[in-house]
Design a protein around this motif. Structure first.
Motif, PDB file in Angstrom:
ATOM      1  N   LEU A 140       0.725  -1.331  -0.065  1.00  0.00           N
ATOM      2  CA  LEU A 140       0.144   0.286   0.195  1.00  0.00           C
ATOM      3  C   LEU A 140       0.505   1.336   0.053  1.00  0.00           C
ATOM      4  O   LEU A 140       1.159   1.482   1.155  1.00  0.00           O
ATOM      5  CB  LEU A 140      -0.742  -0.052   1.089  1.00  0.00           C
ATOM      6  CG  LEU A 140      -1.962  -1.754   1.655  1.00  0.00           C
ATOM      7  CD1 LEU A 140      -2.634  -1.490   2.789  1.00  0.00           C
ATOM      8  CD2 LEU A 140      -2.688  -1.444   0.427  1.00  0.00           C
ATOM      9  N   VAL A 142       0.476   4.737  -0.060  1.00  0.00           N
ATOM     10  CA  VAL A 142      -0.599   5.876  -0.480  1.00  0.00           C
ATOM     11  C   VAL A 142      -0.230   6.902   0.705  1.00  0.00           C
ATOM     12  O   VAL A 142       0.768   7.218   1.940  1.00  0.00           O
ATOM     13  CB  VAL A 142      -1.817   4.626   0.992  1.00  0.00           C
ATOM     14  CG1 VAL A 142      -2.897   6.098   0.617  1.00  0.00           C
ATOM     15  CG2 VAL A 142      -2.570   4.104  -0.010  1.00  0.00           C
ATOM     16  N   ALA A 154      -8.551   4.130  -0.587  1.00  0.00           N
ATOM     17  CA  ALA A 154      -8.087   2.929  -0.752  1.00  0.00           C
ATOM     18  C   ALA A 154      -8.547   1.234  -0.206  1.00  0.00           C
ATOM     19  O   ALA A 154      -7.999   0.488  -0.843  1.00  0.00           O
ATOM     20  CB  ALA A 154      -6.367   2.764  -1.079  1.00  0.00           C
ATOM     21  N   VAL A 172      -1.288  -1.077  -4.724  1.00  0.00           N
ATOM     22  CA  VAL A 172      -2.401  -0.403  -4.615  1.00  0.00           C
ATOM     23  C   VAL A 172      -1.677   1.730  -4.203  1.00  0.00           C
ATOM     24  O   VAL A 172      -1.019   1.187  -3.780  1.00  0.00           O
ATOM     25  CB  VAL A 172      -2.658  -0.518  -3.048  1.00  0.00           C
ATOM     26  CG1 VAL A 172      -4.496   0.292  -3.486  1.00  0.00           C
ATOM     27  CG2 VAL A 172      -4.046  -1.282  -2.921  1.00  0.00           C
ATOM     28  N   THR A 173      -1.772   2.120  -5.604  1.00  0.00           N
ATOM     29  CA  THR A 173      -1.302   4.114  -5.171  1.00  0.00           C
ATOM     30  C   THR A 173      -2.789   4.596  -4.869  1.00  0.00           C
ATOM     31  O   THR A 173      -3.224   4.482  -5.726  1.00  0.00           O
ATOM     32  CB  THR A 173      -0.554   4.267  -6.043  1.00  0.00           C
ATOM     33  OG1 THR A 173      -0.963   4.396  -7.183  1.00  0.00           O
ATOM     34  CG2 THR A 173       0.435   3.450  -6.152  1.00  0.00           C
ATOM     35  N   ALA A 174      -2.903   5.659  -3.922  1.00  0.00           N
ATOM     36  CA  ALA A 174      -3.391   6.612  -3.752  1.00  0.00           C
ATOM     37  C   ALA A 174      -2.437   8.394  -3.591  1.00  0.00           C
ATOM     38  O   ALA A 174      -1.986   8.039  -2.252  1.00  0.00           O
ATOM     39  CB  ALA A 174      -4.192   6.675  -3.142  1.00  0.00           C
ATOM     40  N   VAL A 180      -7.164   6.905  -6.863  1.00  0.00           N
ATOM     41  CA  VAL A 180      -6.754   4.434  -6.404  1.00  0.00           C
ATOM     42  C   VAL A 180      -7.029   4.203  -7.272  1.00  0.00           C
ATOM     43  O   VAL A 180      -7.320   4.447  -8.560  1.00  0.00           O
ATOM     44  CB  VAL A 180      -8.134   4.108  -5.412  1.00  0.00           C
ATOM     45  CG1 VAL A 180      -7.231   2.890  -5.278  1.00  0.00           C
ATOM     46  CG2 VAL A 180      -8.173   5.425  -4.633  1.00  0.00           C
ATOM     47  N   LEU A 182      -4.582  -0.013  -8.931  1.00  0.00           N
ATOM     48  CA  LEU A 182      -3.813  -1.520  -8.079  1.00  0.00           C
ATOM     49  C   LEU A 182      -2.692  -1.306  -9.532  1.00  0.00           C
ATOM     50  O   LEU A 182      -3.049  -1.323 -10.796  1.00  0.00           O
ATOM     51  CB  LEU A 182      -5.036  -1.902  -8.747  1.00  0.00           C
ATOM     52  CG  LEU A 182      -6.118  -1.780  -7.844  1.00  0.00           C
ATOM     53  CD1 LEU A 182      -7.344  -2.659  -8.513  1.00  0.00           C
ATOM     54  CD2 LEU A 182      -6.341  -1.529  -6.603  1.00  0.00           C
ATOM     55  N   TRP A 193      -8.435   3.048 -10.576  1.00  0.00           N
ATOM     56  CA  TRP A 193     -10.098   3.048 -10.334  1.00  0.00           C
ATOM     57  C   TRP A 193     -10.473   5.166  -9.626  1.00  0.00           C
ATOM     58  O   TRP A 193     -11.704   4.469 -10.253  1.00  0.00           O
ATOM     59  CB  TRP A 193      -9.581   2.485  -9.357  1.00  0.00           C
ATOM     60  CG  TRP A 193     -11.019   1.909  -8.745  1.00  0.00           C
ATOM     61  CD1 TRP A 193     -11.799   2.719  -8.195  1.00  0.00           C
ATOM     62  CD2 TRP A 193     -11.256   0.518  -8.552  1.00  0.00           C
ATOM     63  NE1 TRP A 193     -12.292   2.095  -7.774  1.00  0.00           N
ATOM     64  CE2 TRP A 193     -12.660   0.581  -8.006  1.00  0.00           C
ATOM     65  CE3 TRP A 193     -10.321  -0.759  -9.288  1.00  0.00           C
ATOM     66  CZ2 TRP A 193     -13.128  -0.774  -7.296  1.00  0.00           C
ATOM     67  CZ3 TRP A 193     -11.218  -2.153  -9.233  1.00  0.00           C
ATOM     68  CH2 TRP A 193     -12.547  -1.886  -8.403  1.00  0.00           C
ATOM     69  N   SER A 199     -17.526   1.001  -5.831  1.00  0.00           N
ATOM     70  CA  SER A 199     -17.091   0.629  -6.371  1.00  0.00           C
ATOM     71  C   SER A 199     -16.872  -0.897  -6.068  1.00  0.00           C
ATOM     72  O   SER A 199     -16.269  -1.985  -7.151  1.00  0.00           O
ATOM     73  CB  SER A 199     -15.772   0.259  -4.492  1.00  0.00           C
ATOM     74  OG  SER A 199     -15.001   1.860  -4.494  1.00  0.00           O
TER      75      SER A 199
END
Length: 233
Positions: A140, A142, A154, A172-174, A180, A182, A193, A199
């Motif tokens: 993650l 984030v 996320a 997962v990035t945000a 967001v 993936l 996303w 979602s």
């Protein structure tokens, strides 16, 4: 005089009934709080990651206590030591059983830090820490950490994914709640996303896109608008 006799009889009958009910109530209440209904068996259900026996052992102090006198605060204090416990309910089954139904937290990924890799759930609760990243857990990345709006978004996205897709996510990035993204395993295909809104619909669209164009044939999937998912080769 006959009317008076009938009244006296009715009164005696009602008094007798009232006394019988009172004796029954007192007797039942007394039995419920007596050793006849003492806790002897603890059954733990709903766990997949936790050890049932360990949870039951943590509640050993309640053994021998009448079911009606089970200490809820002591049970809570015992279960709060298990980070994986999200919530629980208790069900007394006279004469001697207590059922503890556990709802476990769902891990959504790991956060890299100075102390190693920490597994967290969608609410950012730390579940475990290890020197190496656990297999099958996405990283993650984030901004703002677990207290940020970006992390909450996320987490919602990861919770919405079907198990089959969640297992393919490697990162997962945000940076904000609205961007967001993936990364899928294998060739590292990217899923754009957007926000966590809709979602469930986005997850369904992504599932269809993956079936039509597997990751080894696509560079990017865009589900920011679930009405019109896009695959880029």
């Amino acid at each position: 005089r006959r009317f008076t006799v009938r009244q006296r009889r009715r009164r005696r009958v009602w008094i007798g009934v009232a006394v019988a009910v009172a004796v029954t109530v007192v007797g039942t209440a007394g039995a419920a709080y007596s050793p006849l209904f003492a806790l002897q068996n603890i059954e733990v259900t709903g766990t997949t990651q936790l050890d049932d026996a360990a949870v039951a052992d943590a509640l050993d102090a309640q053994l021998g206590v009448p079911l009606a006198l089970i200490d809820d605060s002591a049970v809570k204090a015992a279960l709060v030591r298990f980070p994986l416990v999200e919530s629980y309910t208790l069900e007394a089954r006279p004469p001697h059983d207590l059922v503890v139904r556990i709802v476990e937290r769902t891990p959504v990924g790991v956060i890299a830090g100075d102390g190693g890799f920490t597994v967290v759930d969608a609410a950012g609760v730390a579940l475990s820490t290890a020197a190496e990243a656990p297999a099958g857990m996405p990283l993650l990345s984030v901004d703002g950490g677990t207290e940020s709006d970006a992390f909450r978004a996320a987490g919602r996205v990861m919770r919405a994914l079907p198990d089959g897709i969640r297992g393919q996510v490697t990162e997962v990035t945000a940076s904000t709640p609205d961007d967001v993204a993936l990364t899928l395993g294998g060739n590292g295909s990217r899923v754009v996303w957007g926000s966590a809104d809709a979602s469930a619909e986005k997850a369904a669209v992504l599932d269809l896109l993956l079936q039509k164009s597997p990751p080894d044939h696509a560079r990017e999937y865009d589900v920011t608008s679930p009405e019109a998912g896009v695959v880029r080769g």
